[in-house]
Design a protein around this motif. Structure first.
Motif, PDB file in Angstrom:
ATOM      1  N   ASP A  69       0.851  -1.191   0.000  1.00 55.74           N
ATOM      2  CA  ASP A  69       0.000   0.000   0.000  1.00 55.74           C
ATOM      3  C   ASP A  69       0.884   1.237   0.000  1.00 55.74           C
ATOM      4  O   ASP A  69       1.802   1.354   0.820  1.00 55.74           O
TER       5      ASP A  69
ATOM      6  N   LYS B  73      -3.068   7.108  -3.801  1.00 53.00           N
ATOM      7  CA  LYS B  73      -3.210   5.787  -3.199  1.00 53.00           C
ATOM      8  C   LYS B  73      -2.874   4.750  -4.259  1.00 53.00           C
ATOM      9  O   LYS B  73      -3.484   4.728  -5.317  1.00 53.00           O
TER      10      LYS B  73
ATOM     11  N   LYS C  75      -1.876   0.519  -5.110  1.00 56.40           N
ATOM     12  CA  LYS C  75      -1.847  -0.885  -4.712  1.00 56.40           C
ATOM     13  C   LYS C  75      -0.834  -1.604  -5.602  1.00 56.40           C
ATOM     14  O   LYS C  75      -0.989  -1.612  -6.821  1.00 56.40           O
TER      15      LYS C  75
END
Length: 293
Positions: A34, A42, A44
């Motif tokens: 993360d 953000k 991933k």
């Protein structure tokens, strides 16, 4: 871990496991990574290599990056913190949020369409081979079979350059994410990544609802003025037998007008008209072809 750039913006990273090479200043992270930034970023990841001294985060595995403006997925990602630059490579898909609908300028007319491309309230999906974002020069460059879809409108070109104002992600001066209105959009005064112009080059195809199609060598869309300019070998067609060709088309989305300059050739079936300037009013469907000196 935590990385801090020159503007004191923090990027936090968490992962299931990793290794740190102190001699080379390289961190390698694995599994369920993360990445969260003060600027609203953000990401991933499943694998990442971080060069701490250079401020570079690289991943050669599938990535998903969420920003206030939308979501980007790709097979590879390189983030250069010091340059505020992002590079997405292979199978790049960019999903941008639509804007709240704009009211019609006059009763009976449709709502204005941003950039002369699609309905501004519809989200945009852009597919490309590569996307380079430079948050210093405020330029996002899509390359490699670029195809943008907004509602029923499609814009295709080998390369598309987007200039914007503000930040690619909405932030305040202290790095906190900017406030949003009831519709989930950044407030007008604090909006980040607002598109100014879109420039498509080399070979452009614009398809809109109702079978309308336009091709040209290049096209420029101005989001602020709500205008579009198609330049070089312009061909505008509707249906199987209606076509207008010229050198340059100026589209005023707010006024609902198109000006095609030439030499201009208008054809419908076997009928053909020639002139130097074609003025088309979309609101009443009337055309005026002239041959000024």
């Amino acid at each position: 871990g935590e990385l801090i750039d020159a503007n004191n913006q923090r990027t936090q990273l968490t992962a299931a496991r990793g290794t740190f090479n102190n001699k080379l200043n390289v961190i390698e992270l694995f599994d369920d990574i993360d990445v969260k930034g003060d600027n609203g970023l953000k990401a991933k990841l499943t694998h990442a290599t971080i060069q701490t001294k250079e401020g570079i985060i690289a991943s050669d595995k599938a990535v998903r990056v969420a920003m206030p403006a939308g979501v980007i997925t790709a097979d590879q990602l390189t983030v250069r913190q010091k340059e505020n630059a992002y590079a997405f490579v292979q199978n790049v898909r960019t999903d941008l949020k639509g804007r709240p609908p704009q009211p019609a300028s006059t009763p009976g007319q449709p709502a204005q369409v941003a950039m002369g491309f699609g309905n501004s309230s519809d989200p945009i999906t852009i597919r490309s081979s590569r996307l380079d974002v430079n948050d210093v020069t405020k330029v996002a460059l899509f390359s490699g079979n670029v195809k943008a879809v907004q509602g029923e409108a499609t814009l295709a070109s080998p390369e598309m350059e987007v200039t914007y104002e503000g930040n690619a992600v909405a932030t305040t001066a202290d790095g906190a994410q900017k406030p949003k209105d009831a519709a989930g959009q950044a407030t007008a005064a604090d909006e980040g990544g607002k598109v100014k112009k879109v420039f498509a080059k080399t070979s452009v195809t614009l398809t809109q609802a109702g079978g309308q199609k336009a091709t040209s060598r290049s096209a420029e869309f101005d989001a602020e003025k709500q205008t579009a300019v198609l330049d070089g070998d312009v061909v505008m067609s509707e249906g199987a037998d209606r076509k207008a060709a010229g050198d340059r088309a100026e589209i005023d989305q707010a006024a609902g007008t198109v000006v095609l300059t030439g030499p201009v050739v208008v054809t419908q079936g076997k009928n053909e008209l020639r002139g130097r300037k074609l003025f088309f009013n979309r609101s009443n469907g009337k055309m005026n072809l002239t041959n000024p000196g």
